[in-house]
Design an enzyme around this catalytic site. Sequence first.
Site, PDB file in Angstrom:
ATOM      1  N   ASP A  73      46.664  77.769  51.956  1.00  0.00           N
ATOM      2  CA  ASP A  73      47.164  76.429  52.248  1.00  0.00           C
ATOM      3  C   ASP A  73      46.637  75.460  51.200  1.00  0.00           C
ATOM      4  O   ASP A  73      45.633  75.716  50.531  1.00  0.00           O
ATOM      5  CB  ASP A  73      46.792  75.974  53.663  1.00  0.00           C
ATOM      6  CG  ASP A  73      45.403  76.440  54.086  1.00  0.00           C
ATOM      7  OD1 ASP A  73      44.593  76.800  53.212  1.00  0.00           O
ATOM      8  OD2 ASP A  73      45.124  76.448  55.291  1.00  0.00           O
ATOM      9  N   GLU A 132      47.815  71.480  57.959  1.00  0.00           N
ATOM     10  CA  GLU A 132      47.135  70.621  58.928  1.00  0.00           C
ATOM     11  C   GLU A 132      48.121  69.915  59.859  1.00  0.00           C
ATOM     12  O   GLU A 132      47.773  69.575  60.991  1.00  0.00           O
ATOM     13  CB  GLU A 132      46.281  69.573  58.193  1.00  0.00           C
ATOM     14  CG  GLU A 132      45.140  70.154  57.369  1.00  0.00           C
ATOM     15  CD  GLU A 132      44.036  70.753  58.216  1.00  0.00           C
ATOM     16  OE1 GLU A 132      44.091  70.631  59.455  1.00  0.00           O
ATOM     17  OE2 GLU A 132      43.119  71.356  57.641  1.00  0.00           O
TER      18      GLU A 132
END
Length: 381
Positions: A73, A132
């Site tokens: 990520d 997130e």
Amino acid sequence: MLTEEELIQIRRHLHQIPELALQEFDTHQYLVETIAGFNQAFLEVRTFKELPTALMVLVHGKNPQRTIGYRTDIDALPVEEQTGLPYSSTHPGVMHACGHDIHMTVALGVLNYFSEHQPQDNILFFFQPAEESENGGKRAYELGLFSGKWKPDEFYGLHDNPDLPAGAIGCRMGTLFAGTTEVNIDLNGKGGHAAYPQNANDTVVAAASLILQVQTVISRSIDPIQSGVITLGKIDGGTIRNVIAGHTRIEGTIRGLTQTMIETIDNRLKDVCEGIGCSFNMDVSLELNQGGYWPVENNPELTKRFIHYMEETPTVNFIETEPAMTGEDFGYLLAKFPGTMFWLGVEDDSQLHSATLTPNEKAIKRGVDAITGFLEYRMQN
């Protein structure tokens, strides 16, 4: 192969340019430029108009029998950094407080190694935006990014862990991260004067009853040897002390270690809301939003092989870990492709999402070495 010092410099540059979900343009550009400096002989780079900050790199194997995926990520958090480091965030109010700068650096180190040592199988690197928030993994899947030669046969990814020694690898059979669902409950009754409750329909009283009944969902609907939790963390109802509230809103989260468990909790919560609505003769609406935060359920066969390699490798400090009740959107992709997620220890007193998180940078090179070693092993086994 990138040296430890080169990896640390990459990490520090990434740490200075954190960006929120779907806004990772500087990060994306830096990744593209860094990868352009690697040997390109068997690399293929792909970007996407429909998801502009996503990036895929396919390392073509010598004699591929499979495509092994590796995901990292790339987004950061809306946190004002308080580390005082000379390479602190240059973007006010945004910080790599979850260690995604570490994740990216390790991925670049592994990619660099295989750009210089052509693998047997194909290896697909996915630099994923919006972990997130904004469901980056789910979004990428639904947009069809994983198709044709860009479809992995198995998928791997890591998350840094400040509670583990620097460079240690942590993993477990079964679930590594819980799945999470956001809960919004709106109760609509009838407001009125506090002196005349018979002429109103009090949503605060109904909300109090609902909150108490929800406490039985886990204790009476979930196997006690498993883990699930409902937290109703916010309640907003009423405007003044002598007015009966005609509307109350409750917000919270559901967490569970399997998707089946989460669905069971969802259904029981629906039953409770329906029952409260009938009991108090008012409208009770329930909104559940799981998005891409499914439980991270490790594939049994692949995880057994992964753990075996890490346990048998003298240079790896392997630690069997307990499941975490926090969420990770790699769970959605592991529901679509078999794979394994694991921890990389970064040994720090501060916790993830903290404004003072300072990962131990010795973890980076150790992580690169452990992962490249495992992938070499996997291609032979």
